[in-house]
Scaffold this active site. Structure first.
Site, mmCIF file in Angstrom:
data_model
loop_
_atom_site.group_PDB
_atom_site.id
_atom_site.type_symbol
_atom_site.label_atom_id
_atom_site.label_comp_id
_atom_site.label_asym_id
_atom_site.label_seq_id
_atom_site.Cartn_x
_atom_site.Cartn_y
_atom_site.Cartn_z
ATOM 1 N N HIS A 199 0.875 -1.068 -0.175
ATOM 2 C CA HIS A 199 0.146 0.017 -0.131
ATOM 3 C C HIS A 199 0.859 1.303 0.118
ATOM 4 C CE1 HIS A 199 0.874 0.632 4.290
ATOM 5 N NE2 HIS A 199 0.792 -0.659 4.367
ATOM 6 N N HIS A 215 -3.189 3.250 10.038
ATOM 7 C CA HIS A 215 -3.580 2.102 9.504
ATOM 8 C C HIS A 215 -3.624 0.819 10.377
ATOM 9 C CE1 HIS A 215 0.261 0.805 8.994
ATOM 10 N NE2 HIS A 215 0.655 1.753 8.370
#
Length: 261
Positions: free
Chosen positions: A65, A201
């Protein structure tokens, strides 16, 4: 800290994270919108002091990511002190967040204003804990400097990082990244806001004391495009560019944001 059960698209993105990580709805989540009129000036906050040894820079990794630049953290050659901290925090890595367009991409916002990207310089409390792994879930475990990035002039200080991306095009690739001092990426003024928050996250641990610099740094449209051209797939799979990796702002839930200025 990356794992395949979360990401940034509709199926596994921030709106879904609470199913697997209930702390996503916790009381100390990040990022937040900093309302400048509500931030409390705190005279007890000391100036931020960073001392980074470029020799501790180690490698750059595509984590799917995003990408991380990691540092040797087995001693106190690269540390953050001052600000709200009584302990010294050891540099571990830095990474960036960005969006699919230049209109947004930062995680923190200021008075509702979104920036194009955001730099996070991550440190752990080496005075109290023996490793990042031990510190990462503790309330006083991590200190992250956040620097908002505004689209405009190309930033020459980013060039060494951008030049390394071709070597880590796909997920899991890593390459040596040495002799770099991330303090060169900081704005000229180190006035800051600070508050208690979380990783942005999963696993979303509420273990971060945030230092958000008041002054932004520049990044060009072309430089942002290089971030987005990083691929989130492993080599050999269909190419999936990392278009965005930013979490929306979370409610303050009674927390105070303090200002050093």
């Amino acid at each position: 800290m990356a794992s395949p059960d979360w990401g940034y698209d509709d199926k596994n993105g921030p709106e879904q994270w609470s199913k697997l990580y209930p702390i996503a709805n916790g009381n100390n989540q990040s990022p937040v919108d900093i309302k400048t009129s509500e931030a409390k000036h705190d005279t007890s906050l000391k100036p931020i002091s960073v001392s980074y040894n470029p020799a501790t820079a180690k490698e750059i990794i595509n984590v799917g990511h995003s990408f991380h630049v990691n540092f040797e953290d087995n001693d106190n050659r690269s540390v953050l002190k001052g600000g709200p901290f009584s302990d010294s925090y050891r540099l571990f890595q830095f990474h960036f967040h960005w969006g699919s367009s230049n209109e947004y991409g930062s995680e923190h916002t200021v008075d509702g204003v979104k920036y194009s990207s955001e730099l996070h310089i991550v440190h752990w409390n080496s005075a109290k804990y023996s490793s990042l792994a031990e510190a990462v879930s503790k309330a006083d475990g991590l200190a992250v400097i956040g620097v908002l990035m505004k689209v405009g002039e190309a930033n020459p200080k980013l060039q060494k990082v951008l030049d390394a991306l071709h070597a880590i095009k796909t997920k899991g690739k890593r390459a040596p990244f040495t002799n770099f001092d991330p303090s060169t990426l900081l704005p000229s003024s180190l006035d800051f806001w600070t508050y208690s928050g979380s990783l942005t996250h999963p696993p979303l641990y509420e273990s971060v004391t945030w230092i958000i610099c008041k002054e932004s740094i520049s990044v060009s449209s072309e430089q942002l495009a290089q971030f987005r051209s990083l691929l989130s797939n492993v080599e050999g799979d269909n190419p999936v560019p990392s278009q965005r990796n930013n979490r929306p702002t979370q409610p303050l839930k009674g927390r105070t944001v303090r200002a050093s200025f």
